[in-house]
Design an enzyme around this catalytic site. Sequence first.
Site, PDB file in Angstrom:
ATOM      1  N   HIS A  71     -16.121   2.591   6.703  1.00 38.51           N
ATOM      2  CA  HIS A  71     -15.204   3.572   7.284  1.00 38.51           C
ATOM      3  C   HIS A  71     -14.673   3.035   8.613  1.00 38.51           C
ATOM      4  O   HIS A  71     -15.451   2.521   9.422  1.00 38.51           O
ATOM      5  CB  HIS A  71     -15.940   4.902   7.499  1.00 38.51           C
ATOM      6  CG  HIS A  71     -15.051   5.959   8.062  1.00 38.51           C
ATOM      7  ND1 HIS A  71     -14.082   6.575   7.302  1.00 38.51           N
ATOM      8  CD2 HIS A  71     -14.927   6.460   9.306  1.00 38.51           C
ATOM      9  CE1 HIS A  71     -13.416   7.431   8.065  1.00 38.51           C
ATOM     10  NE2 HIS A  71     -13.912   7.373   9.285  1.00 38.51           N
TER      11      HIS A  71
ATOM     12  N   ARG B 165     -11.410   8.042  -3.009  1.00 40.59           N
ATOM     13  CA  ARG B 165     -11.892   9.244  -3.692  1.00 40.59           C
ATOM     14  C   ARG B 165     -13.295   9.591  -3.228  1.00 40.59           C
ATOM     15  O   ARG B 165     -14.041   8.706  -2.806  1.00 40.59           O
ATOM     16  CB  ARG B 165     -11.958   9.022  -5.207  1.00 40.59           C
ATOM     17  CG  ARG B 165     -10.626   8.905  -5.827  1.00 40.59           C
ATOM     18  CD  ARG B 165     -10.681   8.584  -7.301  1.00 40.59           C
ATOM     19  NE  ARG B 165      -9.319   8.378  -7.734  1.00 40.59           N
ATOM     20  CZ  ARG B 165      -8.504   9.366  -8.089  1.00 40.59           C
ATOM     21  NH1 ARG B 165      -8.935  10.612  -8.145  1.00 40.59           N
ATOM     22  NH2 ARG B 165      -7.263   9.100  -8.415  1.00 40.59           N
TER      23      ARG B 165
HETATM   24  C1  GRF Z   1     -10.304   0.017   5.326  1.00 38.06           C
HETATM   25  O1  GRF Z   1      -9.791   0.332   6.592  1.00 38.06           O
HETATM   26  C2  GRF Z   1     -11.612   0.732   5.097  1.00 38.06           C
HETATM   27  O2  GRF Z   1     -12.336   0.936   6.269  1.00 38.06           O
HETATM   28  C3  GRF Z   1     -11.187   2.061   4.528  1.00 38.06           C
HETATM   29  O3  GRF Z   1     -10.059   1.768   3.742  1.00 38.06           O
HETATM   30  C4  GRF Z   1      -9.449   0.574   4.207  1.00 38.06           C
HETATM   31  C5  GRF Z   1      -9.407  -0.343   3.024  1.00 38.06           C
HETATM   32  O4  GRF Z   1      -8.718  -1.541   3.296  1.00 38.06           O
HETATM   33  N1  GRF Z   1     -12.260   2.670   3.795  1.00 38.06           N
HETATM   34  P1  GRF Z   1      -8.770  -2.708   2.244  1.00 38.06           P
HETATM   35  O5  GRF Z   1      -8.287  -2.144   0.916  1.00 38.06           O
HETATM   36  O6  GRF Z   1     -10.176  -3.202   2.155  1.00 38.06           O
HETATM   37  O7  GRF Z   1      -7.835  -3.751   2.782  1.00 38.06           O
END
Ligand code: GRF
Length: 216
Positions: free
Chosen positions: A109, A91
Site C-alpha cells: 500500500h 479489489r
Molecule cells: C502501487 O502504488 C501499489 O502500492 C498499489 O497499487 C500500485 C500498483 O502499481 N497497491 P503497479 O501496478 O505495481 O505498478
Amino acid sequence: MLKIGVLASGRGSNFQAIIDEIERGKLNAKIEILIVDNPSAYAIQRAKNHGIPYLYINPKDFPTKEAFYEKIRDELLSRGVELVVLAGFMRIVKKPLLDAFPNRIMNIHPALLPSFPGLHGQKQAVDHGVKISGCTVHFVDEGVDTGPIIIQAAVPVYPDDTEETLSERILKLEHKIYPEAIRLFAEGRLVVEGRKVKILNYKPLNAWFTNPEVRE
Ligand code: GRF
C-alpha cells in the site's frame, strides 16, 4: 523454492520488481501464475516478456464475488502456490481466498498504514499535509489495508509535492520493500503473532526501513 501467485489489475511495476529480483538470483522463488481481472493490464505484457504463465479471469463471468474468488483460489491451489502476492490488484479479497491462504496473502500500500488506507493513499497524504509518508507491505485480512504489517519504508513529503511526485518517490521504495518482504517470507522469517509480525534476524536495508526490533 517458494511458489508464488501474483494478482494484478494494471501497470504491474511491482510485479516487475519481483521478477527482476528473482532473475537476479536474489529471491529464491518462482512465479507460477499471474492472474489479472483486467484484460488490458500491462502486467500481462510483463508476464509474456518473462515466460510467466498468466490467466485473465473476468469477474463478470461469476454470479457472486465469492464464486470469483473460489475460481482464483482453485487456480492458485492447482499450481501449488504457497504465497499470494497482490501487486496493484484493485479489489477487496473475499473469504474463499482468505480462508485458503491464511497469512499467506501479501499486499503493498502506498502510505504508512494505518494512515490513508484505501484508494489514492498518496493523494490523501498530500492533501492532509503530512511531512512523511511511505509504503507498507502487509498480510491481507478481510478489511481494507488493515492486516498485520510486515515492513514499511518512509519518504519525506515536500511542500510542493503533488500526488504524482509523491507517488513516484514512494514507488521506488515499493520496488525495494516488496521483494524484501517476499524474501523474508521465503526464508521462513516472518512470524505472525496476533496483529504483529515478528521478523527473525532482520537487518534493515537502509535507514529508511523501519523495524522496532532493530535498535542503534
Ligand atoms: C502501487 O502504488 C501499489 O502500492 C498499489 O497499487 C500500485 C500498483 O502499481 N497497491 P503497479 O501496478 O505495481 O505498478
